[in-house]
Scaffold this active site. Sequence first.
Site, PDB file in Angstrom:
ATOM      1  N   HIS A 160       0.834  -1.204   0.000  1.00  0.00           N
ATOM      2  CA  HIS A 160       0.000   0.000   0.000  1.00  0.00           C
ATOM      3  C   HIS A 160       0.877   1.266   0.000  1.00  0.00           C
ATOM      4  O   HIS A 160       0.721   2.141  -0.853  1.00  0.00           O
ATOM      5  CB  HIS A 160      -0.917  -0.026   1.236  1.00  0.00           C
ATOM      6  CG  HIS A 160      -1.792   1.172   1.383  1.00  0.00           C
ATOM      7  ND1 HIS A 160      -3.111   1.181   0.984  1.00  0.00           N
ATOM      8  CD2 HIS A 160      -1.555   2.415   1.867  1.00  0.00           C
ATOM      9  CE1 HIS A 160      -3.637   2.371   1.224  1.00  0.00           C
ATOM     10  NE2 HIS A 160      -2.716   3.134   1.764  1.00  0.00           N
ATOM     11  N   GLU A 161       1.817   1.310   0.926  1.00  0.00           N
ATOM     12  CA  GLU A 161       2.662   2.510   1.021  1.00  0.00           C
ATOM     13  C   GLU A 161       3.569   2.640  -0.215  1.00  0.00           C
ATOM     14  O   GLU A 161       3.863   3.753  -0.653  1.00  0.00           O
ATOM     15  CB  GLU A 161       3.490   2.505   2.311  1.00  0.00           C
ATOM     16  CG  GLU A 161       2.675   2.451   3.611  1.00  0.00           C
ATOM     17  CD  GLU A 161       1.584   3.513   3.728  1.00  0.00           C
ATOM     18  OE1 GLU A 161       1.705   4.581   3.087  1.00  0.00           O
ATOM     19  OE2 GLU A 161       0.587   3.263   4.437  1.00  0.00           O
TER      20      GLU A 161
ATOM     21  N   HIS B 166       1.724   4.492  -2.779  1.00  0.00           N
ATOM     22  CA  HIS B 166       1.848   5.942  -2.548  1.00  0.00           C
ATOM     23  C   HIS B 166       3.225   6.426  -2.997  1.00  0.00           C
ATOM     24  O   HIS B 166       3.357   7.475  -3.637  1.00  0.00           O
ATOM     25  CB  HIS B 166       1.698   6.256  -1.053  1.00  0.00           C
ATOM     26  CG  HIS B 166       0.282   6.216  -0.538  1.00  0.00           C
ATOM     27  ND1 HIS B 166      -0.729   6.970  -1.074  1.00  0.00           N
ATOM     28  CD2 HIS B 166      -0.277   5.523   0.490  1.00  0.00           C
ATOM     29  CE1 HIS B 166      -1.854   6.740  -0.393  1.00  0.00           C
ATOM     30  NE2 HIS B 166      -1.617   5.865   0.551  1.00  0.00           N
TER      31      HIS B 166
ATOM     32  N   GLU C  16      -4.791   7.903  -2.783  1.00  0.00           N
ATOM     33  CA  GLU C  16      -5.260   6.631  -2.244  1.00  0.00           C
ATOM     34  C   GLU C  16      -5.582   5.644  -3.375  1.00  0.00           C
ATOM     35  O   GLU C  16      -5.429   4.439  -3.208  1.00  0.00           O
ATOM     36  CB  GLU C  16      -6.497   6.925  -1.379  1.00  0.00           C
ATOM     37  CG  GLU C  16      -6.761   5.944  -0.280  1.00  0.00           C
ATOM     38  CD  GLU C  16      -5.624   5.753   0.709  1.00  0.00           C
ATOM     39  OE1 GLU C  16      -4.754   6.635   0.857  1.00  0.00           O
ATOM     40  OE2 GLU C  16      -5.593   4.684   1.320  1.00  0.00           O
TER      41      GLU C  16
HETATM   42 ZN    ZN Z   1      -3.009   5.213   2.008  1.00  0.00          ZN
END
Ligand code: ZN
Length: 502
Positions: A266-267, A270, A296
Site C-alpha cells: 500500500h505505502e 503511494h 489513495e
Molecule cells: Zn493510504
Amino acid sequence: MPDSYERLVAKLKRAHLLGTVSGLLAWDEQVNLPPDSIDQRSEQMALVAELQHAAAADPDIGALLAELEAQSLLSDIVSEEEARRVVVREARRDYDRLVRLPADFVAERARHVSLAYHAWVGARKAGDFAAFAPFLEKHLALARQEAELMGWGDRPYDYALDKHDPGMTAVTITVLFSELKTGLLPLVRAIEASPVKAPAGLFNDFPVEGQRTLLTEIATAMGFNFRRGRIDVSPHPFCEGCGADIRMTTRFDTDNPLDAIFSAIHETGHGLYEQGLPLAHLGTPLGQPVGMGVHESQSRLWENQVARSRAFWVRFEPRLRELFPGRLAGVSKEQLHLAMNAVEPTLIRTEADEIHYNLHVMLRFELERRLFAGELTVAGLPAAWNALSQELLGLTPPDDRLGVLQDVHWSGGAFGYFPSYCLGNMIAAQFWAVVGKVLPGLEADFEKGDFSRLLGWLRKNIHEQGRRYDTRALVRHVTGEELTPQYLLSYLRDRYAPLYLA
Ligand code: ZN
C-alpha cells in the site's frame, strides 16, 4: 534577469523545499527519535513550519501571480504555456488559502489540534466521549470559521472536502456513496451469510527478517527506486513524500506477516506516485499530487487489484514458502488465496477488508455531513454512530472506544478526509477497468513479477500529470467517463463472488 514566471517558480520551490524539511523531521520523529528529544523536535518543527509559512505566504508571490494572471498569453493552450497556466492557477489556490487565514487563527487552531489530540487519547482510553465532546465542538466551530474566512461560509463542509479532493462536494459524494451502498450491501450480506470462511491462524512465527526480505523484493519489483527512498518501521505505516526523497514505513508482527506485506505494498503504491511526479516540476503544483483520493487510488490499486490477485502470487508464493521453510506446509494455494482475500465485518475501520472498508467510510461521511448541516449535534454523535454502524455493518459497538472514538482524524479537526479513502477505491477500480482494456496480457506479466507496463501506464496517465486536473477531471481525462462506483462494484463482485458465493 529571470522573467516573472521563473521568479515565481523559484519562490514556490523554496517554500516547497522547506516543506520537505518538515516532512523529513516528521518521518524521523515516527521512526528514529529518542523519546527525550521530543521537546527539541517540537521546537524544530514549529520553527521550520513558521519559515515555510512565511516563504509560501511571501507577498512577492501574490504580486507575481497578479502580474502573470494579467498576461493574456497564459490562456493559450500550448504545451509550455499550458504548464505555466496550471502552475499559476494552482499556486493562486494555495497562496489564497495561506494568506486569507490570519496568523492568530492559524496559531489558535494549531494549539487546539494539540490539546484536542491529547484529550482524544485520554477519552479513548477511558471510553469517555463526553470528555472529548467540547474539543470536537471547538474543532467544528474552527472549521466553520475557516470556511468563512476562505469565502465558503455557506458551504463549510464542501470547503473541507475540497481541501482534500479538489472539486469534490457533499452532493457529489452523497450521490456516489448512495449508489455504491445500494450495490454493495447485497454483496456484503451474501458473503457474510456464506458458509465459506477465510482460514484463520495460518501464520505463526514468521521471522521479521524474512518478511523484510520479501517486502523489499516486492517493492523493488513494483518499481520503487530505493536510491530515492527507503522503507523503515513505525507503529502506523505511512508514506512521507519529501520531494525527491520518499520515506515509507511498515510494521512487523511475527504472527501476521500479511499485515506487513500488504501495508508495505500500500505505502509503496503511494511512494510510486510520489516518485513518478515530474522531477523537473518538483516544488511547483505540476510536481505535486492531485489530492487524497487520487493518492489513495494509487496505493489501493497496487494493494488490492494487483497484490490480492492470483497472478501476483504465482510469482511471490514460492518466495513466501522459501523464506519461511515449513511454516506453510499443508496450506494449499487456494487456502492462501482465501486468507489474502478474507472478508469479515469488524468494528474497527483500520482492520476492515476492502469490501467492508467502504461502509466504514460512508458512516463517517454521513455523520460529518449531518454535523455540518446542523442535523446532528456533537452530543448526539455516539448514538448516531452506533445506529449507522448497526445499519451498515450489522454491528453495534459495545463502547465508544470501538465506535465513535476509534479514529484520530477528528481530534485533528480533519473533517472531509474520510471520503478520500472510498473515493480512492472507486478511482482505482475505474482506472483498473481501463488498464484491462489497454494493457492486454497483464496477468502474464504479473506471474513473472514484471509490473513495468502497469507502472509505465500509471506514470504517463496519472503521476506525470501533477495537479494539471482536479480529482474528477483527472478521472474523466484518464477514463473518458465521470467518476462512478459501478467499476468498484463489478471489481468486488468479480473478485469475491467466485470465492464466497460459488
Ligand atoms: Zn493510504
